[in-house]
Design a protein around this motif. Structure first.
Motif, PDB file in Angstrom:
ATOM      1  N   MET A   1      21.127  37.146  33.623  1.00 31.10           N
ATOM      2  CA  MET A   1      21.736  38.247  34.101  1.00 31.10           C
ATOM      3  C   MET A   1      22.033  38.117  35.577  1.00 31.10           C
ATOM      4  SD  MET A   1      22.319  40.888  30.828  1.00 31.10           S
ATOM      5  CE  MET A   1      23.644  41.795  31.974  1.00 31.10           C
ATOM      6  N   LYS A   2      21.034  37.889  36.012  1.00 27.41           N
ATOM      7  CA  LYS A   2      20.914  37.705  37.606  1.00 27.41           C
ATOM      8  C   LYS A   2      21.813  36.059  38.402  1.00 27.41           C
ATOM      9  CE  LYS A   2      16.737  41.418  38.275  1.00 27.41           C
ATOM     10  NZ  LYS A   2      15.797  41.074  38.585  1.00 27.41           N
ATOM     11  N   THR A   3      21.495  35.415  37.686  1.00 24.94           N
ATOM     12  CA  THR A   3      21.948  34.154  37.794  1.00 24.94           C
ATOM     13  C   THR A   3      22.914  34.131  37.371  1.00 24.94           C
ATOM     14  OG1 THR A   3      20.302  33.390  36.864  1.00 24.94           O
ATOM     15  CG2 THR A   3      19.816  33.746  38.400  1.00 24.94           C
ATOM     16  N   VAL A   4      24.213  34.422  37.174  1.00 25.90           N
ATOM     17  CA  VAL A   4      25.661  34.131  36.346  1.00 25.90           C
ATOM     18  C   VAL A   4      26.024  32.784  37.327  1.00 25.90           C
ATOM     19  CG1 VAL A   4      25.972  35.798  34.769  1.00 25.90           C
ATOM     20  CG2 VAL A   4      27.079  35.689  37.423  1.00 25.90           C
ATOM     21  N   GLU A   5      27.112  31.816  37.378  1.00 22.51           N
ATOM     22  CA  GLU A   5      28.020  31.401  37.964  1.00 22.51           C
ATOM     23  C   GLU A   5      28.605  31.873  39.245  1.00 22.51           C
ATOM     24  OE1 GLU A   5      31.779  29.249  36.146  1.00 22.51           O
ATOM     25  OE2 GLU A   5      29.504  27.989  35.563  1.00 22.51           O
ATOM     26  N   PRO A   6      29.118  31.752  40.729  1.00 19.66           N
ATOM     27  CA  PRO A   6      29.596  32.527  41.688  1.00 19.66           C
ATOM     28  C   PRO A   6      31.073  33.040  41.207  1.00 19.66           C
ATOM     29  CG  PRO A   6      28.428  30.435  42.545  1.00 19.66           C
ATOM     30  CD  PRO A   6      27.971  31.163  41.147  1.00 19.66           C
ATOM     31  N   ASP A   7      31.596  32.245  40.282  1.00 22.50           N
ATOM     32  CA  ASP A   7      32.748  32.368  40.007  1.00 22.50           C
ATOM     33  C   ASP A   7      32.662  33.498  38.974  1.00 22.50           C
ATOM     34  OD1 ASP A   7      32.556  31.141  38.176  1.00 22.50           O
ATOM     35  OD2 ASP A   7      33.840  30.241  37.942  1.00 22.50           O
ATOM     36  N   GLN A   8      32.047  33.724  38.563  1.00 24.21           N
ATOM     37  CA  GLN A   8      31.733  35.221  37.846  1.00 24.21           C
ATOM     38  C   GLN A   8      31.330  36.488  37.986  1.00 24.21           C
ATOM     39  OE1 GLN A   8      30.845  33.054  33.721  1.00 24.21           O
ATOM     40  NE2 GLN A   8      31.310  31.181  33.636  1.00 24.21           N
ATOM     41  N   ARG A   9      30.989  36.195  39.169  1.00 24.38           N
ATOM     42  CA  ARG A   9      30.651  37.800  39.903  1.00 24.38           C
ATOM     43  C   ARG A   9      31.273  38.781  40.154  1.00 24.38           C
ATOM     44  NH1 ARG A   9      26.389  34.009  43.398  1.00 24.38           N
ATOM     45  NH2 ARG A   9      25.076  32.815  41.792  1.00 24.38           N
ATOM     46  N   TRP A  10      31.820  38.973  39.220  1.00 21.27           N
ATOM     47  CA  TRP A  10      33.135  40.038  39.311  1.00 21.27           C
ATOM     48  C   TRP A  10      32.876  41.398  38.214  1.00 21.27           C
ATOM     49  CZ3 TRP A  10      35.582  40.754  34.694  1.00 21.27           C
ATOM     50  CH2 TRP A  10      35.605  39.397  34.104  1.00 21.27           C
ATOM     51  N   GLY A  11      33.525  42.058  38.358  1.00 21.99           N
ATOM     52  CA  GLY A  11      33.190  43.699  37.328  1.00 21.99           C
ATOM     53  C   GLY A  11      32.615  44.759  38.552  1.00 21.99           C
ATOM     54  N   VAL A  12      31.634  45.026  37.605  1.00 20.86           N
ATOM     55  CA  VAL A  12      30.756  46.075  37.368  1.00 20.86           C
ATOM     56  C   VAL A  12      29.787  45.775  38.325  1.00 20.86           C
ATOM     57  CG1 VAL A  12      30.108  46.753  35.150  1.00 20.86           C
ATOM     58  CG2 VAL A  12      28.531  45.030  36.152  1.00 20.86           C
ATOM     59  N   SER A  13      29.648  44.540  39.819  1.00 22.31           N
ATOM     60  CA  SER A  13      28.879  43.951  40.453  1.00 22.31           C
ATOM     61  C   SER A  13      29.792  44.434  41.627  1.00 22.31           C
ATOM     62  CB  SER A  13      29.161  42.599  40.693  1.00 22.31           C
ATOM     63  OG  SER A  13      30.535  42.272  40.446  1.00 22.31           O
TER      64      SER A  13
END
Length: 334
Positions: A241-253
């Motif tokens: 979960m810490k290493t999802v691909e860059p274009d999916q690093r939205w949301g609760v982040s």
């Protein structure tokens, strides 16, 4: 990516009714679990709370014998003083009320402060999981492997990496079959403490039904110490979960300090309505404190608007716990 198969078909004609599931409008209920602590001058600690989270004041007069003793000794009597409770449910509800929700859409959120143990959830409607169920699928696979005393195979690990880091649907379908589909997921979730989550029909894992409170319970299994998963299993899921691909690093982040987060997102356009389900779950760090956060939404006209709604809700929800004023960042685009 989301499965095209998850947009077709209908739900079971006869389904068991999940416990605690109620339908309602936007944010129909906000519940909190908070410890209320007060200390006397003598160092005695009092813990008092109602089920609804209200503080109970304990300020009765001292017993006559105590008063007499204090009077004869020349000491002033000290009564227990209970500090006011922090109504996390009310604060969360107030913060989310400032989030702009597009017409016809719904959003729900739940937060847990891992340091204090305080938690709150707002909204108890059911939502399609879309791809956030992939965390649940992996947790179930790991629990089943633990039960028989084995490690994941190389093939299972390859599927797990692609399923979480890349949100690969084919890998999710393989592992969904491996855990026994909805029956396997539901059995594991009962052990995990989820009470309002029900696996999707057949191969439609993306149409698993859940609530924000249940997703918070799942996150506790992944990130908390009191878990049915072993430390090794938890570390494995957290790492992916810490290493999802860059274009999916939205949301609760969006609520985190910099890159201090671990998450899994889900997004799905329903073929029946053309409207979007957009969800995000994970752990974020703000001001040195770790929070578990789940934000679920449905009914936006595009994925972009769903992401905006989820990120606004995540900032508001975490801000209500972290003491920040969420009003400046809580609005989501219409």
């Amino acid at each position: 990516m989301e499965s095209s198969r998850a947009t077709a078909g209908s739900r079971r004609a006869r389904r068991r009714t999940p416990r605690r599931r109620r339908r309602g409008g936007l944010l129909p209920v906000c519940l909190a679990t908070v410890a209320v602590v007060g200390a006397t001058a003598a160092g005695t600690v009092y813990v008092k709370a109602h089920a609804g989270g209200d503080a109970v004041s304990s300020a009765a007069s001292p017993a006559p014998s105590s008063s007499a003793s204090a009077a004869t000794s020349g000491e002033a009597s000290v009564e227990p003083v209970t500090e006011p409770a922090v109504d996390r449910g009310a604060l969360l509800g107030s913060a989310l009320a400032k989030v702009t929700v597009p017409s016809g859409a719904k959003v729900s959120a739940a937060v847990l402060d891992l340091d204090s143990g305080d938690s709150a959830a707002c909204g108890d409607s059911s939502f399609d999981t879309a791809s956030i169920v992939k965390v649940d699928i992996l947790a179930t696979l790991l629990l089943q492997a633990q039960d028989v005393g084995r490690h994941l195979t190389a093939t299972e690990k390859a599927y797990a990496v692609k399923m979480i880091e890349n949100s690969d649907n084919a890998s999710a379908s393989r592992l969904w079959d491996a855990i026994g589909g909805a029956a396997g997921l539901d059995a594991a979730n009962r052990r995990f403490g989820l009470t309002s989550t029900e696996g999707g029909d057949g191969e439609l894992w993306g149409l698993t039904q859940t609530t924000a409170a249940d997703q918070l319970a799942l996150l506790q299994q992944v990130f908390g110490d009191d878990s049915k998963l072993s430390a090794a299993s938890r570390a494995y899921v957290q790492g992916l979960m810490k290493t999802v691909e860059p274009d999916q690093r939205w949301g609760v982040s969006a609520a985190a300090d910099g890159s201090r987060y671990a998450l899994k997102n889900g997004w799905l356009a329903r073929s029946t309505t053309g409207l979007w389900d957009v969800n995000s779950i994970g752990r974020v760090t703000v001001g040195g404190t770790d929070y578990l956060v789940a934000v679920l939404s449905k009914g936006t006209v595009s994925q972009a608007r769903g992401i905006s709604l989820v990120e606004g809700a995540a900032k508001a929800a975490v801000g209500s716990f972290a003491g920040a004023d969420p009003s400046a960042s809580a609005s989501a685009s219409r």
